[in-house]
Write a protein that holds these residues in place. Structure first.
Motif, PDB file in Angstrom:
ATOM      1  N   ARG A 189       0.826  -1.212   0.000  1.00  0.00           N
ATOM      2  CA  ARG A 189       0.000   0.000   0.000  1.00  0.00           C
ATOM      3  C   ARG A 189       0.862   1.265   0.000  1.00  0.00           C
TER       4      ARG A 189
ATOM      5  N   HIS B 244      -5.173  -1.125  -5.363  1.00  0.00           N
ATOM      6  CA  HIS B 244      -4.695  -0.111  -6.304  1.00  0.00           C
ATOM      7  C   HIS B 244      -5.074   1.290  -5.817  1.00  0.00           C
ATOM      8  N   SER B 245      -6.303   1.411  -5.318  1.00  0.00           N
ATOM      9  CA  SER B 245      -6.802   2.717  -4.885  1.00  0.00           C
ATOM     10  C   SER B 245      -6.039   3.244  -3.685  1.00  0.00           C
ATOM     11  N   VAL B 246      -5.816   2.392  -2.689  1.00  0.00           N
ATOM     12  CA  VAL B 246      -5.097   2.829  -1.494  1.00  0.00           C
ATOM     13  C   VAL B 246      -3.669   3.230  -1.858  1.00  0.00           C
ATOM     14  N   ARG B 247      -3.046   2.447  -2.740  1.00  0.00           N
ATOM     15  CA  ARG B 247      -1.684   2.778  -3.172  1.00  0.00           C
ATOM     16  C   ARG B 247      -1.674   4.137  -3.891  1.00  0.00           C
ATOM     17  N   LEU B 248      -2.667   4.386  -4.741  1.00  0.00           N
ATOM     18  CA  LEU B 248      -2.740   5.673  -5.438  1.00  0.00           C
ATOM     19  C   LEU B 248      -2.912   6.834  -4.461  1.00  0.00           C
ATOM     20  N   MET B 249      -3.669   6.625  -3.389  1.00  0.00           N
ATOM     21  CA  MET B 249      -3.845   7.693  -2.399  1.00  0.00           C
ATOM     22  C   MET B 249      -2.516   8.052  -1.748  1.00  0.00           C
TER      23      MET B 249
ATOM     24  N   SER C  91      -0.415   9.844  -4.295  1.00  0.00           N
ATOM     25  CA  SER C  91      -0.859  11.215  -4.506  1.00  0.00           C
ATOM     26  C   SER C  91      -0.291  12.142  -3.432  1.00  0.00           C
TER      27      SER C  91
ATOM     28  N   HIS D 261      -2.843   1.879 -13.094  1.00  0.00           N
ATOM     29  CA  HIS D 261      -3.657   1.758 -11.881  1.00  0.00           C
ATOM     30  C   HIS D 261      -5.066   2.299 -12.129  1.00  0.00           C
TER      31      HIS D 261
ATOM     32  N   GLU E 116     -12.662   2.224  -4.025  1.00  0.00           N
ATOM     33  CA  GLU E 116     -12.295   2.220  -5.443  1.00  0.00           C
ATOM     34  C   GLU E 116     -12.648   3.548  -6.111  1.00  0.00           C
TER      35      GLU E 116
ATOM     36  N   GLY F  50     -10.131   6.159  -4.856  1.00  0.00           N
ATOM     37  CA  GLY F  50      -8.832   6.065  -5.509  1.00  0.00           C
ATOM     38  C   GLY F  50      -8.866   6.611  -6.924  1.00  0.00           C
TER      39      GLY F  50
ATOM     40  N   GLY G  84      -6.853   9.928  -7.927  1.00  0.00           N
ATOM     41  CA  GLY G  84      -5.866   9.748  -8.985  1.00  0.00           C
ATOM     42  C   GLY G  84      -6.132  10.629 -10.184  1.00  0.00           C
TER      43      GLY G  84
END
Length: 306
Positions: A131, A179-184, A187, A220, A241, A244, A248
């Motif tokens: 994450r 994917h969403s948590v990683r993008l947060m 960011s 992502h 989701e 994210g 993103g």
């Protein structure tokens, strides 16, 4: 036999619309496994990604806790749930489960059985380090000190993840929520590092790193937009989701499709706000932690939306 009984019972709980959706999703995944509909070729970027939605208050801030945890990460020491001070190395094995040591294979992500511990170990522990909250810690340390060693660590973490987790292979290309948590986290780190004008990208190899990071960001976003948790799966995962995708698309509005993704995510968030919460504001899953998570996601999206 238990698996068959579970499947039959699951089907009984689904509407015909959901059954049709599940069949469509299965066909979509099969097509992707054959190479159709993927985002292996990322479109050229246009515009810039300079949005800074973080405005840290540094007056009277004690920097030591921030620097201390960043230094621990650089020393290869991680906390994963109740497992504290694990020696995972830096960078760690991104496809390895910190709990069991099992390394998941780099087969096609959407068809990989990550629920099987013989394949991926304890997936929650594996996903937790992926994450990338640690990337945010390193970015915080850079923001506070301006020391190049933290930028070195940021570059090392990102490059190692891109190398070990190539799109669309492995357990880190299976879950839209992950994917969403990683993008947060990406960011927030992007903002603290300086966005498009980051010192990180002005150094040797910086432009190549920026290109690789943006390619992964697009992949992502494309993955999330194509794999929502709908119907009976639409709990806090779906909110995550949409969050994210929204964050993103707002942070990196570099491709024409980002505007469509942003509108889709905003409409989804607004609908799920009403659908998944009671009129008094409490989350319908009636679990304190999920209520906290959902409230935080809406707060983050509101902040970056403004």
């Amino acid at each position: 036999m238990n698996r068959i009984a579970w499947t039959v019972n699951r089907l009984r709980c689904m509407s015909m619309a959901e059954v049709a959706y599940r069949v469509q999703t299965k066909l979509h995944t099969s097509a992707e496994a054959l190479g159709f509909g993927l985002a292996k070729v990322v479109p050229p970027t246009s515009g810039d990604a300079t949005l800074s939605w973080l405005q840290p208050e540094l007056e009277d801030l004690d920097a030591e806790p921030y620097l201390g945890r960043a230094d621990r990460v650089m020393a290869g020491r991680f906390d994963v749930f109740a497992l504290e001070d694990l020696e995972l190395g830096f960078p760690p094995q991104w496809n390895g489960d910190p709990k069991t040591g099992r390394v998941a294979p780099l087969s096609f992500g959407k068809t990989l059985n990550y629920r099987d511990e013989a394949v991926a170990g304890d997936i929650k522990y594996l996903w937790e380090i992926n994450r990338h909250r640690e990337l945010l810690w390193l970015a915080q340390a850079w923001y506070l000190t301006g020391e190049e060693r933290y930028l070195d660590a940021v570059a090392t973490l990102l490059r190692s993840w891109f190398e070990q987790c190539p799109y669309p292979l492995g357990v880190n290309w299976t879950s839209s929520l992950e994917h969403s948590v990683r993008l947060m986290h990406w960011s927030a780190a992007w903002s603290l590092l300086g966005g498009d004008g980051a010192r990180l990208f002005a150094r040797e190899g910086g432009e190549e790193l920026r290109r690789a990071w943006l390619d992964s960001i697009f992949q992502h976003l494309h993955f999330i937009a194509g794999h929502f948790s709908l119907y009976s799966s639409s709990n806090n995962h779906l909110i995550g989701e949409f969050a994210g995708l929204f964050i993103g698309a707002c942070t990196w509005p570099l491709w024409p499709v980002c505007e469509e993704w942003r509108r889709q995510a905003q409409a989804g968030l607004e609908a799920q706000t009403q659908r998944q919460n009671f009129p008094d504001g409490f989350n319908r899953e009636q679990a304190i932690w999920y209520h906290h998570e959902v409230a935080e996601l809406f707060f983050l999206c509101g902040r970056i939306g403004r």
